[in-house]
Design a protein around this motif. Structure first.
Motif, PDB file in Angstrom:
ATOM      1  N   GLU A 188       5.642  11.533   7.821  1.00 30.67           N
ATOM      2  CA  GLU A 188       4.925  10.606   8.301  1.00 30.67           C
ATOM      3  C   GLU A 188       3.608  10.051   7.481  1.00 30.67           C
ATOM      4  N   GLY A 189       3.755   8.757   7.293  1.00 30.35           N
ATOM      5  CA  GLY A 189       2.695   8.134   6.510  1.00 30.35           C
ATOM      6  C   GLY A 189       3.169   7.855   5.260  1.00 30.35           C
ATOM      7  N   VAL A 238       0.754  -1.377   0.054  1.00 33.48           N
ATOM      8  CA  VAL A 238       0.020   0.041   0.422  1.00 33.48           C
ATOM      9  C   VAL A 238       0.916   1.191   0.005  1.00 33.48           C
ATOM     10  N   ASP A 239       2.050   1.167   0.472  1.00 31.74           N
ATOM     11  CA  ASP A 239       2.810   2.427   0.749  1.00 31.74           C
ATOM     12  C   ASP A 239       3.627   2.761  -0.528  1.00 31.74           C
ATOM     13  N   ALA A 240       3.465   1.845  -1.524  1.00 33.22           N
ATOM     14  CA  ALA A 240       4.363   2.216  -2.752  1.00 33.22           C
ATOM     15  C   ALA A 240       3.178   2.674  -3.802  1.00 33.22           C
ATOM     16  N   ARG A 241       1.660   2.833  -3.457  1.00 40.82           N
ATOM     17  CA  ARG A 241       1.072   3.372  -4.539  1.00 40.82           C
ATOM     18  C   ARG A 241       1.220   4.904  -4.413  1.00 40.82           C
ATOM     19  N   PRO A 242       1.333   5.706  -3.426  1.00 41.28           N
ATOM     20  CA  PRO A 242       1.495   7.323  -3.410  1.00 41.28           C
ATOM     21  C   PRO A 242       2.752   7.358  -4.099  1.00 41.28           C
ATOM     22  N   LEU A 243       3.944   6.783  -3.913  1.00 43.01           N
ATOM     23  CA  LEU A 243       5.039   6.792  -4.436  1.00 43.01           C
ATOM     24  C   LEU A 243       5.166   6.727  -5.974  1.00 43.01           C
ATOM     25  N   ALA A 244       4.558   5.536  -6.405  1.00 44.49           N
ATOM     26  CA  ALA A 244       4.247   5.430  -7.957  1.00 44.49           C
ATOM     27  C   ALA A 244       3.526   6.513  -8.530  1.00 44.49           C
ATOM     28  N   SER A 253       8.729  12.980   0.163  1.00 42.82           N
ATOM     29  CA  SER A 253      10.220  13.076   0.509  1.00 42.82           C
ATOM     30  C   SER A 253      11.213  12.123  -0.531  1.00 42.82           C
ATOM     31  N   ILE A 254      10.631  10.948  -0.807  1.00 37.72           N
ATOM     32  CA  ILE A 254      11.557  10.092  -1.738  1.00 37.72           C
ATOM     33  C   ILE A 254      11.494  10.758  -3.161  1.00 37.72           C
ATOM     34  N   VAL A 255      10.204  11.190  -3.795  1.00 35.60           N
ATOM     35  CA  VAL A 255      10.558  11.810  -5.068  1.00 35.60           C
ATOM     36  C   VAL A 255      11.209  13.144  -4.967  1.00 35.60           C
ATOM     37  N   ALA A 256      11.266  13.811  -3.774  1.00 35.01           N
ATOM     38  CA  ALA A 256      12.085  14.956  -3.747  1.00 35.01           C
ATOM     39  C   ALA A 256      13.440  14.550  -3.867  1.00 35.01           C
ATOM     40  N   GLU A 257      13.767  13.584  -3.214  1.00 41.94           N
ATOM     41  CA  GLU A 257      15.372  13.108  -3.337  1.00 41.94           C
ATOM     42  C   GLU A 257      15.626  12.513  -4.586  1.00 41.94           C
ATOM     43  N   LEU A 258      14.682  11.778  -5.238  1.00 41.64           N
ATOM     44  CA  LEU A 258      14.975  11.238  -6.619  1.00 41.64           C
ATOM     45  C   LEU A 258      15.488  12.548  -7.388  1.00 41.64           C
ATOM     46  N   ILE A 259      14.514  13.670  -7.385  1.00 42.42           N
ATOM     47  CA  ILE A 259      14.756  14.701  -8.191  1.00 42.42           C
ATOM     48  C   ILE A 259      15.807  15.396  -7.958  1.00 42.42           C
TER      49      ILE A 259
END
Length: 332
Positions: free
Chosen positions: A310-311, A196-202, A318-324
């Motif tokens: 959080e969440g 479930v936590d992968a969905r907003p990242l994708a 935060s992940i997408v910001a780091e990817l960029i």
């Protein structure tokens, strides 16, 4: 925000008239920089943005006059003016933006088709546009093959370039002004673990231009219903799956399986892949146990920028910001 590769695909997948607006010079400050592309289609659809909204309407009006003409023109917008006759309208951009506006005719579509083949092969190309004579354009690949309507030699070598750096600039070649832009394939993000936590990242990664690929051993989770934005799904033994992928230095991977023993094996395999980005979900202590050593600089863990997230949704930000940041070489 779509990548240039996605914009090219939009042109090639739809035969309606379309105009390309491309920023080739910025003097001072502006919302977007050199190398920004925008498409305007005859049905009114727009892909990409040139500004924060102050230039798009005028570009649309110009596009209407260019459809099906094969013509190309240059427009200069002075965003520093504060009165109603200028383009600044008090926005405070304080820059002059110069844009090439081109009706994409059959010749340019063919040009984009061949360029697109290079991008699909994960190869970058150098786009070259004469500013002195707008009829002349070309691209150069790393083998120094050149497809063009160009006249004469192109004194430029395509080597030792930094991945995903825009490198868009105007140069003088004798009496001619020429615009050069490195165009990169659409960035790929491989998410290992379809929880479930992968969905907003994708979802967020796709929104900023990534081609998202999902890998998981559970078909009930790794599917189009849960990840409608993904371009591929690979289901099965994850260790075997990643062995069948030819990762490149342009690819990013985020491991979020929540399975410690599996993560140990994945990290051992992926650390030799020379990835652009490798992130591991979990605490620093957990990742040190995975690696059985201190975390090296090329491994991002805890994954994402430290913003107190959080969440799943905030962690995805935060992940997408780091990817960029990694792609733009902005990580300190």
């Amino acid at each position: 925000m779509q990548s240039i590769q996605q914009m090219i695909e939009t042109v090639l997948n739809d035969d309606q008239p379309v105009v390309l607006a491309m920023v080739f010079q910025v003097k001072g400050s502006a919302y977007r920089k050199e190398g920004t592309w925008m498409l305007i289609q005859e049905d009114g659809a727009r892909t990409g943005v040139i500004s924060g909204g102050c230039l798009e309407s005028d570009l649309h009006s110009r596009a209407i006059e260019l459809f099906n003409t094969g013509k190309v023109d240059i427009v200069h917008y002075d965003l520093s003016a504060e009165d109603d006759l200028g383009w600044g309208r008090g926005a405070g951009c304080n820059g002059v933006v110069s844009v090439v506006v081109r009706d994409i005719d059959n010749d340019f579509r063919h040009f984009l088709t061949l360029m697109h083949k290079r991008l699909l092969a994960k190869k970058h190309v150098l786009f070259i546009q004469s500013i002195s004579n707008l009829a002349y354009y070309a691209y150069l690949n790393e083998d120094e093959d050149c497809l063009d309507s160009w006249q004469g030699e192109i004194p430029f070598e395509l080597d030792a370039v930094t991945p995903f750096q825009n490198n868009a600039e105007q140069k003088s070649m004798g009496d001619e002004m020429v615009y050069f832009q490195l165009i990169w394939p659409r960035p790929a993000l491989y998410i290992i673990g379809a929880g479930v936590d992968a969905r907003p990242l994708a979802r967020l990664a796709e929104n900023v231009g990534y081609a998202v690929h999902l890998l998981d051993w559970r078909a009930s989770l790794c599917n189009e219903f849960n990840f409608p934005m993904a371009v591929s799904f690979q289901i099965g033994n994850v260790e075997r799956l990643i062995n069948n992928i030819e990762f490149s230095s342009l690819d990013s991977v985020v491991i979020m399986t929540h399975d410690f023993q599996l993560d140990v094996k994945l990290v051992q395999r992926l650390r030799d892949s020379q990835l652009l980005y490798l992130g591991i979900l979990g605490s620093k202590k957990r990742t040190e146990r995975l690696l059985d050593r201190d975390i090296p600089n090329e491994v991002h863990s805890p994954v994402g920028l430290s913003i107190g997230a959080e969440g799943p949704e905030e962690i995805a930000v935060s992940i997408v910001a780091e990817l960029i940041a990694v792609r733009r070489r902005k990580v300190i």
